[in-house]
Structure formats: C-alpha cells, structure tokens
Design an enzyme around this catalytic site. Structure first.
Site, PDB file in Angstrom:
ATOM      1  CG  ASP A  38     -13.281   5.192  -1.940  1.00 12.51           C
ATOM      2  OD1 ASP A  38     -12.058   5.018  -1.893  1.00 12.51           O
ATOM      3  OD2 ASP A  38     -14.045   4.803  -1.038  1.00 12.51           O
TER       4      ASP A  38
ATOM      5  N   GLY B  82       0.790  -1.222   0.000  1.00  9.74           N
ATOM      6  CA  GLY B  82       0.000   0.000   0.000  1.00  9.74           C
ATOM      7  C   GLY B  82       0.822   1.271   0.000  1.00  9.74           C
TER       8      GLY B  82
ATOM      9  CD  GLU C 149      -5.399   6.013  -9.480  1.00  8.94           C
ATOM     10  OE1 GLU C 149      -5.272   5.157 -10.386  1.00  8.94           O
ATOM     11  OE2 GLU C 149      -5.716   5.745  -8.314  1.00  8.94           O
TER      12      GLU C 149
ATOM     13  CE  LYS D 181      -0.504   3.071  -5.399  1.00 10.84           C
ATOM     14  NZ  LYS D 181      -1.637   3.990  -5.203  1.00 10.84           N
TER      15      LYS D 181
ATOM     16  CG  ASP E 136      -2.013   6.147  -8.062  1.00 10.77           C
ATOM     17  OD1 ASP E 136      -2.084   7.374  -7.846  1.00 10.77           O
ATOM     18  OD2 ASP E 136      -2.628   5.306  -7.379  1.00 10.77           O
TER      19      ASP E 136
ATOM     20  CD  GLU F 119      -6.729   0.493  -7.291  1.00  5.00           C
ATOM     21  OE1 GLU F 119      -7.550   1.403  -7.041  1.00  5.00           O
ATOM     22  OE2 GLU F 119      -5.508   0.589  -7.055  1.00  5.00           O
TER      23      GLU F 119
ATOM     24  CD  GLU G 108      -6.808   6.848  -4.234  1.00  3.71           C
ATOM     25  OE1 GLU G 108      -6.572   6.285  -5.302  1.00  3.71           O
ATOM     26  OE2 GLU G 108      -6.167   6.624  -3.194  1.00  3.71           O
TER      27      GLU G 108
ATOM     28  CG  HIS H  10      -9.733   3.886  -4.758  1.00  2.00           C
ATOM     29  ND1 HIS H  10     -10.093   4.053  -3.436  1.00  2.00           N
ATOM     30  CD2 HIS H  10      -8.439   3.510  -4.751  1.00  2.00           C
ATOM     31  CE1 HIS H  10      -9.043   3.817  -2.665  1.00  2.00           C
ATOM     32  NE2 HIS H  10      -8.028   3.482  -3.440  1.00  2.00           N
TER      33      HIS H  10
END
Lengths: 422, 422
Positions: A289, A23, A237, A183, A211, A347, A266, A316
């Site tokens: 979201d 994450g 993103e 990411k 992102d 996602e 999100e 998201h």
C-alpha cells in the site's frame, strides 16, 4: 537547484462516498474516502504533493501527526534529503519522543507516508520525470505499449444489490476486464449467492478474488472459504487480523489443497511485518500500500523481499489516490525486480480519479504508465477546497454535512415522502 | 445509580524529565515523560480518571484521537457500558472509519487505552473499591501483608555516569532492592563496563536484567548479548523491533543455552501480537503495559494467554502512572491466575509518583496493594495545571520551554559562564 522546503501545508479532504455504499465491506460499512493531503512549498517555486488515504473520521488526527512531523521537514533542501534519504527516513520515524506513538505503525506512520510521498513527488518533479521513471531510469517497451495488468474491485462492494452486481459486471466485461474482486464475509449464504452470480457472469476463464476485510477468526476463515471454493477464487484477501502472521500461515496451509492463496497487506503496518509474513509462508500474494508503509522507501524494501521469496506483488489500490501512487511502484517492480506478469496484477477502483491533476489512465484493463513528472499526488485545487473538512463554514461543507445528517435521520423512503416526491 | 457520563476532558500533561536524563535509553535519548490525561464527568458527580503514557512530542496527537473517540463515550451510562463491555470495547476499536488508522495500534490504540482506563477507574470508584479488588473481588492475605515483588529500573538509565550508577545502586541495596535493570545497546564496551560494575555492586545472588529498547537487528542482538552473558542477566529486554515475532523467536533460541531469556511487550501493540509471541516461543517474559493495550479488557486477555503458555508476566511500568495502574493488574494475575511468584516481578521507577492522588506504596522492594477506590489514575489538579502543554501562556509552561530552549542553545558550562556564576 537545491529546492529548499520552506513550508508544509496539510489539508483534511473528505469525499462522501458512504452515501452510495462505494467502498463498503464487511468491516468498513460506511467509509467516506478521505485523505490527509500534503503540499510542500520550496524556495524555487516547485511544489511536492503527497497524501495518505483514510476513511473519514479521524483524518484530523493524521493532520495533527503531519503537523508534528513538519518541523523535521521544513528548512531542509531536497538535495540534503535525497543525498541521505535513509537518514531522513530515520529522522521521521525514530524521533526519541514521537516513536513511542508507533513505532512505525498506525497514525504516526500514515503521517510519515503522506509527508514522504510529497518528498518523492517533489524529487520526481525536480527531475522532470514521473516517479516510476525516476525509479527505473529507463523504460521497457512493453509497459509503454500495453501497460500493467489491473483487476477491478468496483463491481462488487458489499453494499451493492444483486442487480447492481450484474449490471456492473456486464459493463466491465464490455470494457475488457477479466479479473474481478468480490467483497465477502458478512453473511455466508449471501456470499455463496453473490459469488456464484459473478462467476456465472464472468465465465470460467476470468479470474475471481474474494476479500473478507479481516472479518473472521482463523478457524472461521478456513471453514467459510472452503464453502466458497466452488467458485474457484484465486485468493482470499484479509481473512483475519492483519497482525496475525501465524494465523495467516495456518489459513494458507489449510487452503492450499483447494488451490486458494492468501493475500494481505493493505493494513500490514511496516516492513518488519511483511518480512515475517514471507518467512512464515503466511501469504501467497503481497499487497503493498503506497500510503500505509513509509512511502517509496519502505515499499521498495518490501518489493525486494517479495522477490527474494518469489511471491508475486499485487498492490492494494482504490481509496483516494492509491491507484495514482501505486502504479509507479508496480511499474518499477516489473521493470527492475520481477520481470514477470504471472499471477500479477494491480487493483483498480473507478472513483475519485477526477480530483487529481494526473489521473490514472486505464486502457483495456491495464494501467498505462504515467508520463507527467512526479508521484501523481496533486489534487485539483477546487476539489481540495470543496472537500476540506476544516472549512466548516463553507457552503459545500455544510451541504456535505447536511446530506449526511439527513441520511442518518431518515431512511431514504421517508426522506422522499417528506420532500413530497412520492 | 447509573452514573451517566456527561463530559470527557483530556489534558496534555508533560514533565521535563529529559533535563536530567531520567528515562534515557538507546532509542529514546531525551524523553519528557508525559500523559494524555482523561477525566470523565458523570451526572452523579462521580469522576473517572484515566491516562496513557507518552514521551512528550506528539502527545497532542493522542489528545486529538481521544477527542475523536469522545462522542462514543459521552451520553453512555456506566451501567450500560459494563453490562456489555465487550460491545463497548468493539465500539471504540471497530468504528468503520477510524479503524483504518490502526486498527488497534499506535495513536488510536493509546487513545483507546486512556479512555478505557478512565472507564475502569470510574467503575471501581462506583463500587468503592480499588480496581484490583473489583477484579479479584477477594483478597489473598499474602499480598496485603508482603505485597508484590518489584524490580527497579531507576539505578541505571543509559545517560547516567558510572558514579551515579554506583551511588544509586548503593542506595537501592540499602532500601532492600534485590532486582535491578540496566539499559544497554548504545555501545558494547560501555555496556560491558557498566554491567560488570553493577553486578559487582549487587553481588551474585541479586537479579540483573538488561534492556536494549529495540536497538539491534536479530544477528546483532545475539552476538551483543552473548558478550554480556558473563554478568548473568535473567533476560534481555526488547532486543529488536517489537513487531519482529520470528526475530524474537530466533534470539530466544540462540540465547537459551546461555540461560538468558527474552522479555518484551511494552511496545507490543495488541493481543494478536502477544498471541503469536507466545505461539512462536518468542519470549520468556511477558511485559504487559497498562496504557498501550486496550486497558484492563485487553490486558486480562494477555494474562490468560500467558498462563495458558506458562510464561511469567513481568509488567512494564515507570513512565507516567504506569506503576500506579499496572499494580492492579499484576495483583489480579497473582490472586486469580498464576498463583505463582517464581521469576515474577513488576518493574518500578521512582519518579513522578508525587503527582498522583494515590501514589504507589513500595515497602521493602514490594508493591503494597492499593486500597483507595479506583484505578489510581487521578493526578493532583495542581500538577495537571502546571504541566498542561496547551496552557502555553501560563508562567510555569513558559518556564518549562525556557529551560528547554536554554539547554538546547548552550552547553551547561557556557550557560554558567553567561549567567556570571563562574
């Protein structure tokens, strides 16, 4: 049966995901994926489960807000709520005193989402249907057979090493994944290297998204993403502040000639913001979201606006339970609103599903429509007890804090030395 | 001296203003003006006082958020903070886990404001200066002599009767007030009657503003305000959702031919939103709020942007302590930024000042520059104790709840009957 809500319980559930950098991104470097988890009890014995997703610290603030809303829910029957759901929604979001704390944004709106998600779950259970089926009230064959296309974010968190990226991409390709998100945003040279690596792994025909999690200013976003155009990302993103609609519009305009769209949502805090993002041509992919907006009610409004503007919705997900919840909404979107899969996908992140009683089912990189009644919010009681941050005295909680404490104090190597494992 | 912060205390202070309809408007019908009140203790004995304003219910959520931020403040010295204030600001607003709860909006941002307000108060006290003087570091003579122009909102809350309006206007005129604001938005015919009444009372040369507190949709705002054009309001305040920048732009465009500007800002949640309101020509009056934005830091950014766009700043005040705090900012704006008083004035509401150790001084409808060191946030200890919502067991608190309870249960007349006073 009216299903009168007689109690509302809320728990502070935290998973120590930061320990392994799951994450991690440019702005959220050490998230402990967590949830404010709501259980509604009714006089009929039927329960409703809801949650909102958080990143660890501060979850207790959301609990506090849920408790402040509880008085508006307890004592109402499900029938009373759904017969005037708009009125009930307004009741939660427009309290003359509490709306000052938002309105309809931040902590108080996350709490609204958690409570309303539980109400929707309760309603779907009362009807004996999964939520999406309650919504569409009919099922298209294609979805049942093939499911809804998904993309994976699990291969390329910011904190992963190149070796990890390669291994995870290789595994994902074998499982049928063709859409990947990376990411970016912390270091440009790292980004170029990582994105090239992944594009090489997945080949030219697979889809790549990047992102930045709001890391940049507007001008910086344009120049940084231009440098990454060579890996042909479908979208960038969250290039900048989630509140900067006109900034997103400027970025969209600048990147259009490069064939790169802007995706965001999100942290788009309500329908009024989404309306403007669409009006200003500030995004090319809408990322709803399930836990930030005011539950199904507000998400449906956004799906309809996206359709009006002919912008695809790519939700998201990930977090805690976000995949479980949002799959219902995207199925509704396909069956009842868009009827279109072009540039559309949901996602997927591959962790924490094991804590839910009805975890998502992914087959060949597709979300398979859930069949259990409800909104898929219910967690295993054992998981909740094990990760309840308020039960500080329990063994497992101490273990959780102990490990965090140790990792904070000592680099891993030193820890290994200390424990004599060298 | 470094003034190391050794403790942070936060109190839930509530005043039962809803009992007499003070502060009532179209969206907030029963506000109990309240505050999350922060006290910083330092090792030198110097204290810093800060607050954020709330409307009663939910203040406990803001307290919870302040407590979550406390760990980032305690242990730091004032010197350490102000030598890298930008870094400290980011520390509070960009925690990798807690920023999910905003970012920079709603409960978590209100809490940030309360904490930072106390830090600024501490700094100004350490320098032995009122905050505005710390900011401008020099004083223009005009401000010291004449003060900064104010307008009053106290004459025309939505819940007041016509008789009350007349009496209050008459009193205000006698005290030198020439600028008046009226709450509108609940009922058009009532608004027309009330606005005509007040325009008649104050005459054609006084200034009248109207405030709908977000009650309308965009089209509704335009048609409703057009009907009120006859009373020549300078601005319509908060015509629609505070998040709807493009909606405000549409309203501004439609009302410009009528000579009515759009004012907004008291629920504009951060600088990124203000930037867009200015970029989109969506407002003609910027209403900063000392407690919603991230304290002096973020308000200064907005003052500078407003100057760049040549839009006058007319701060939101009233509430609890908002007049006390924002007067420092508007003095800075005049002395160091705008140097202009045309179409500029600061809101004033005449209650709850008696609870502060350095209440505002109004002379001839002007804010007189405060001279006491600090940011004017300190409340009388007795007031805090009397209105601390967490001290449920105290006599006064019970009294507070008792009266609320009684008013909820019985209309006033019936109450009179019951107590034998008929």
């Amino acid at each position: 049966m009216s299903h009168k809500i007689v109690n509302l319980r809320v728990r502070d559930v935290r998973f120590p995901t930061s320990l392994e950098q799951h994450g991690s991104d440019a702005m959220h470097t050490d998230p402990d994926y967590s949830a404010a988890y709501v259980v509604l009890d009714t006089d009929s014995g039927l329960k409703g489960f809801g949650l909102t997703f958080t990143l660890g610290k501060g979850t207790e603030i959301v609990l506090c807000a849920v408790k402040a809303l509880a008085g508006l829910v307890i004592g109402k029957s499900l029938q009373e709520i759904v017969s005037n759901f708009r009125g009930f929604y307004r009741l939660l979001t427009s309290d003359g005193q509490m709306r000052w704390l938002g309105p309809e944004k931040g902590v108080i709106h996350l709490a609204t989402a958690a409570v309303l998600n539980a109400v929707w779950d309760l309603w779907a259970r009362a009807e004996g249907k999964p939520l999406w089926k309650l919504l569409v009230d009919m099922v298209k064959d294609q979805m049942l057979k093939e499911g809804y296309p998904a993309y994976t974010t699990s291969c390329a968190w910011l904190g992963y090493s190149d070796q990890q990226l390669k291994q995870l991409c290789s595994d994902a390709l074998k499982s049928g994944w063709t859409r990947f998100k990376v990411k970016v945003g912390a270091d440009l040279e790292d980004d170029i290297r990582r994105c090239r690596l992944i594009r090489q792994m997945i080949g030219p025909s697979s889809t790549l998204m990047i992102d930045a999690n709001q890391r940049w200013d507007v001008a910086e976003a344009i120049s940084w993403v231009s440098r990454l155009a060579e890996v042909k990302p479908l979208w960038i993103e969250e290039p900048t502040s989630p509140d900067d609609i006109l900034g997103h519009a400027a970025i969209s305009k600048a990147l259009a000639p490069l064939g790169i769209g802007v995706a965001t949502g999100e942290q788009c805090h309500n329908r009024v913001m989404f309306k403007q993002f669409l009006q200003a041509s500030a995004l090319q992919f809408v990322q709803i979201d399930s836990c930030r907006l005011g539950s199904v009610n507000e998400n449906l409004a956004v799906l309809l606006m996206a359709y009006k503007f002919q912008v695809p919705v790519c939700p998201h997900a990930g977090g805690v339970g976000l995949c479980e919840l949002v799959q219902h909404l995207i199925l509704f979107d396909y069956i009842c609103v868009s009827a279109d899969l072009r540039n559309r996908m949901c996602e997927y992140v591959d962790h924490l599903h094991e804590h839910f009683t009805s975890p998502v089912v992914i087959q060949d990189a597709h979300y398979m429509p859930p069949k259990d009644p409800g909104y898929s919010c219910e967690m295993l009681e054992e998981s909740v007890n094990r990760h309840d941050a308020l039960q500080l005295s329990s063994h497992h909680q101490n273990e959780f804090f102990f490990f965090h404490f140790i990792f904070l104090l000592f680099p891993f190597k030193y820890f290994v030395l200390m424990t004599g494992l060298h």
